[in-house]
Design a protein around this motif. Structure first.
Motif, short mmCIF file in Angstrom:
data_model
loop_
_atom_site.label_atom_id
_atom_site.label_comp_id
_atom_site.label_asym_id
_atom_site.label_seq_id
_atom_site.Cartn_x
_atom_site.Cartn_y
_atom_site.Cartn_z
N ALA A 1 -46.08 58.90 -88.41
CA ALA A 1 -45.50 60.17 -87.99
C ALA A 1 -44.79 60.03 -86.64
CB ALA A 1 -46.58 61.24 -87.89
N ALA A 2 -43.91 60.97 -86.39
CA ALA A 2 -43.26 61.11 -85.09
C ALA A 2 -43.47 62.52 -84.60
CB ALA A 2 -41.77 60.80 -85.19
N PHE A 3 -43.44 62.69 -83.28
CA PHE A 3 -43.61 64.01 -82.69
C PHE A 3 -42.78 64.08 -81.42
CE2 PHE A 3 -45.49 67.21 -80.00
CZ PHE A 3 -45.87 68.21 -80.88
N GLY A 4 -42.06 65.20 -81.24
CA GLY A 4 -41.31 65.34 -80.01
C GLY A 4 -40.50 66.63 -79.92
N PRO A 5 -40.08 66.97 -78.72
CA PRO A 5 -40.50 66.28 -77.51
C PRO A 5 -41.81 66.86 -76.98
CG PRO A 5 -38.97 68.02 -76.92
CD PRO A 5 -39.13 68.07 -78.43
N MET A 6 -42.53 66.06 -76.22
CA MET A 6 -43.60 66.59 -75.39
C MET A 6 -43.09 66.54 -73.96
SD MET A 6 -46.53 68.02 -75.21
CE MET A 6 -47.45 67.68 -76.70
N VAL A 7 -42.78 67.69 -73.42
CA VAL A 7 -42.18 67.76 -72.08
C VAL A 7 -43.31 67.69 -71.05
CG1 VAL A 7 -40.68 69.04 -70.53
CG2 VAL A 7 -40.32 69.18 -73.00
N ASP A 8 -43.41 66.56 -70.40
CA ASP A 8 -44.50 66.32 -69.44
C ASP A 8 -44.02 65.26 -68.46
OD1 ASP A 8 -46.80 65.63 -68.04
OD2 ASP A 8 -48.12 65.79 -69.78
N ALA A 9 -43.35 65.71 -67.40
CA ALA A 9 -42.77 64.78 -66.43
C ALA A 9 -43.84 63.95 -65.74
CB ALA A 9 -41.93 65.55 -65.41
N GLN A 39 -31.86 62.08 -80.81
CA GLN A 39 -32.90 62.40 -79.82
C GLN A 39 -34.18 61.63 -80.11
OE1 GLN A 39 -32.20 66.70 -80.49
NE2 GLN A 39 -32.33 66.89 -78.26
N PHE A 40 -34.36 61.16 -81.33
CA PHE A 40 -35.44 60.22 -81.67
C PHE A 40 -34.93 58.78 -81.75
CE2 PHE A 40 -37.73 63.91 -83.72
CZ PHE A 40 -38.90 63.81 -82.99
N ARG A 41 -33.81 58.58 -82.45
CA ARG A 41 -33.35 57.22 -82.76
C ARG A 41 -33.00 56.41 -81.52
NH1 ARG A 41 -29.71 58.62 -88.17
NH2 ARG A 41 -31.46 58.48 -89.65
N ALA A 42 -32.49 57.08 -80.49
CA ALA A 42 -32.14 56.36 -79.27
C ALA A 42 -33.36 55.77 -78.59
CB ALA A 42 -31.40 57.29 -78.31
N PHE A 43 -34.56 56.17 -79.03
CA PHE A 43 -35.79 55.71 -78.41
C PHE A 43 -36.70 54.98 -79.42
CE2 PHE A 43 -34.09 59.52 -76.50
CZ PHE A 43 -33.72 59.00 -75.27
N GLY A 44 -36.03 54.37 -80.39
CA GLY A 44 -36.74 53.49 -81.30
C GLY A 44 -37.51 54.18 -82.41
N ILE A 45 -37.30 55.47 -82.59
CA ILE A 45 -37.99 56.21 -83.65
C ILE A 45 -36.95 56.65 -84.67
CG2 ILE A 45 -39.39 58.24 -84.21
CD1 ILE A 45 -40.35 58.23 -81.29
N ASP A 46 -37.10 56.23 -85.92
CA ASP A 46 -36.21 56.68 -86.98
C ASP A 46 -36.92 57.77 -87.78
OD1 ASP A 46 -34.41 57.14 -88.98
OD2 ASP A 46 -34.50 55.12 -89.84
N THR A 91 -43.12 59.44 -92.48
CA THR A 91 -43.66 60.33 -93.52
C THR A 91 -43.72 61.77 -93.02
OG1 THR A 91 -44.98 58.55 -94.47
CG2 THR A 91 -45.65 60.80 -95.02
N VAL A 92 -44.05 61.96 -91.74
CA VAL A 92 -44.15 63.29 -91.14
C VAL A 92 -43.44 63.28 -89.79
CG1 VAL A 92 -45.71 65.08 -90.27
CG2 VAL A 92 -46.36 63.75 -92.29
N VAL A 93 -42.67 64.34 -89.52
CA VAL A 93 -42.02 64.50 -88.22
C VAL A 93 -42.33 65.90 -87.70
CG1 VAL A 93 -39.85 64.55 -86.94
CG2 VAL A 93 -40.15 62.94 -88.85
N GLY A 94 -43.04 65.97 -86.57
CA GLY A 94 -43.25 67.24 -85.88
C GLY A 94 -42.24 67.38 -84.77
N HIS A 126 -31.96 75.13 -85.01
CA HIS A 126 -30.88 74.16 -84.81
C HIS A 126 -31.19 72.80 -85.41
CE1 HIS A 126 -28.16 76.66 -82.72
NE2 HIS A 126 -28.77 76.68 -81.56
N PHE A 127 -32.47 72.45 -85.54
CA PHE A 127 -32.81 71.16 -86.13
C PHE A 127 -32.30 71.00 -87.55
CE2 PHE A 127 -36.09 73.86 -87.83
CZ PHE A 127 -36.40 73.32 -89.07
N ARG A 128 -32.09 72.13 -88.25
CA ARG A 128 -31.78 72.08 -89.68
C ARG A 128 -30.47 71.34 -89.96
NH1 ARG A 128 -35.13 75.37 -92.76
NH2 ARG A 128 -36.41 76.82 -91.54
N ALA A 129 -29.50 71.45 -89.08
CA ALA A 129 -28.21 70.82 -89.34
C ALA A 129 -28.35 69.31 -89.49
CB ALA A 129 -27.22 71.15 -88.22
N ALA A 130 -29.22 68.69 -88.69
CA ALA A 130 -29.38 67.24 -88.73
C ALA A 130 -30.55 66.79 -89.58
CB ALA A 130 -29.55 66.70 -87.30
N PHE A 131 -31.61 67.58 -89.64
CA PHE A 131 -32.85 67.12 -90.25
C PHE A 131 -33.03 67.55 -91.71
CE2 PHE A 131 -33.58 66.27 -85.88
CZ PHE A 131 -34.50 65.25 -85.83
N GLU A 132 -32.44 68.65 -92.13
CA GLU A 132 -32.58 69.02 -93.53
C GLU A 132 -31.97 67.96 -94.47
OE1 GLU A 132 -31.24 73.07 -94.13
OE2 GLU A 132 -33.31 73.78 -94.02
#
Length: 497
Positions: A335-343, A430-437, A442-445, A451-457
């Motif tokens: 799975a992938a998850f993002g972003p978690m905004v935590d500087a 926003q994922f792929r540039a950081f090594g996550i495809d 199987t699961v992406v949170g 707005h995600f729908r244009a790229a992720f659907e």
């Protein structure tokens, strides 16, 4: 005949429940470009400025572009930021006013400042004080605008995007510029009328890919072919601004007699009111979403879980932990998850090397009462980055941004994108540039409303939406509204008009 047109873009969507104000630095972190530099950066992408530049080329205008400035949605805009950025537009109008034939501006339409509820109306009022009542002014708006009466009175021309996800921003800029051109030539004398209903927002947030807005937009486009109709705008409103003039509006920019156009606007506004209970999304709890993910068998693509409530694109903090916690407890892997905004955690991870095992307190630091507190986690550092990426999707293709200090932390089979600067997920890069495809998972949170729908659907096997209880929860009754007029739906669900 050649015209001189002043252009500028100044946008912010202000979530008044967010405790972090948007100062000048918040704009420079996202983007502030002046003059020709803005045209070089944004003049060829899906942005209103590109549409303005198209008009300048097509109509032979002399274009003076002041600035393009935007900040990620957050709390109210500070006086300093407003005066410096808005002031640059006012000052330029004063310098050039003797030669100007028109003004073309890109706004968001939901800017609240620390000193007034209507940032766009305030800027237009200051502009009118400089250029007078007769200078034609055209503005573009996001469909999540809280369109005020002052905005309608002070801008001659108003054009909003008709898509959500917003894939028609450049087209909208061209539309507004075309109306301005006809106005400057003396062919038309446009005005804008406004119909409004007492809701915090259109019930589906203005979603245009499904539900009742599809038919409304089709009617708006058809009505724009009628004589005297220049633009029809259906604005869903922005529910996370505690202001008096909140909610969905229908505006018509027209030339000629108002009565017919008023009737059309009121008809669409009535439909928004009548269908206020017709919710498209099923807002799952995080536990329900995790249970679906647990049973998900990957077929044509991953399961996409969108956390509607922690959308940085509507002013949420982006550090809600409830969904991630549920995924970990359910044993979700691959799975992938993002972003978690935590500087703070991103900086900590930058002190390690790839492969290190680390213990962190992740997320939940801004306001744990919205979306959960920090998670005590142990994981492996898989990537360290400066956070830069360039989008390649339908919305922002060709535009470059940065998460700030960024890391990927792998926790029990979940690759977590830990970032320093908030932004919603709307592009695969926003994922792929950081090594996550994401297409290979199987699961992406992810944290986004729509707005995600244009790229992720296109890559998804299934899409579900959850409410983590964070700051942009669809359950607005959880928010402490004080300034909105009452009664108003859905805070007063039994009200009638």
């Amino acid at each position: 005949m050649s015209f001189n047109v002043l252009t500028a873009c100044f946008t912010h969507e202000s979530n008044t429940f967010n405790k972090r104000s948007a100062g000048y630095n918040a704009f420079t972190k996202y983007f502030v470009y002046f003059g020709d530099d803005a045209i070089k950066k944004l003049g060829h992408v899906n942005a209103e400025l590109a549409g303005f530049c198209d008009c300048a080329r097509d109509y032979g205008w002399k274009q003076t572009h002041v600035l393009s400035a935007a900040a990620e949605p957050a709390g109210v805009v500070t006086r300093d930021a407003f005066d410096r950025l808005g002031g640059a537009i006012i000052n330029a109008a004063g310098v050039h006013k003797e030669k100007l034939d028109g003004i073309l501006l890109a706004f968001q339409g939901a800017m609240v400042t620390e000193f007034c509820e209507d940032g766009e109306g305030e800027l237009l009022e200051r502009l009118r004080a400089v250029v007078g009542p007769d200078m034609p002014i055209a503005i573009t708006l996001d469909p999540h605008s809280n369109v005020t009466q002052k905005m309608c009175e002070l801008a001659d021309i108003m054009v909003s995007y008709k898509t959500y996800p917003h894939v028609d921003m450049r087209e909208t800029g061209r539309h507004a510029g075309a109306i301005l051109y006809r106005t400057m030539k003396g062919e038309i004398r446009p005005r804008t009328l406004r119909a409004h209903r007492p809701l915090l927002s259109e019930v589906n947030g203005g979603r245009t890919d499904a539900g009742p807005m599809v038919e409304r937009i089709a009617k708006a486009i058809a009505y724009e072919q009628e004589p005297g109709v220049l633009a029809v705008n259906i604005n869903a409103g922005f529910a996370y601004a505690d202001i008096r003039e909140i909610g969905p509006t229908v505006t018509v920019t027209y030339d000629g007699n108002e009565d017919k156009h008023r009737a059309f606007a009121e008809e669409i506004a009535d439909d928004i009111w009548k269908k206020r209970f017709d919710v498209i999304n099923s807002y799952l709890s995080v536990e329900e979403a995790a249970k679906i993910a647990q049973a998900y068998a990957r077929g044509t693509g991953p399961l996409i879980i969108a956390d509607y409530a922690d959308n940085p694109g509507a002013g949420a903090y982006g550090d809600s932990t409830n969904l991630l916690k549920a995924m970990i407890e359910a044993g979700i892997e691959d799975a992938a998850f993002g972003p978690m905004v935590d500087a703070e955690t991103a900086k900590h991870l930058h002190g390690h090397t790839l492969g290190d095992r680390v213990q962190v307190q992740l997320g939940g630091k801004c306001d744990p009462s919205f979306g959960g507190g920090p998670l005590e986690l142990e994981g492996e550092v898989c990537l360290i980055s400066d956070g830069s990426y360039t989008c390649d999707g339908a919305m922002y293709g060709g535009m470059s941004f940065s998460w700030g200090k960024t890391a990927v932390l792998r926790v029990k089979g979940i690759d977590i994108l830990v970032v320093s600067e908030p932004a919603q997920i709307l592009d695969l890069q926003q994922f792929r540039a950081f090594g996550i495809d994401p297409a290979a998972k199987t699961v992406v949170g992810l944290k986004s409303m729509q707005h995600f729908r244009a790229a992720f659907e296109p890559i998804a096997g299934e899409v579900i939406v959850c409410d983590s209880g964070a700051l942009t929860t669809p359950n607005c009754e959880k928010l402490a509204f004080r300034n909105v007029p009452r009664p108003i739906f859905p805070l007063d669900r039994e009200m009638k008009i």
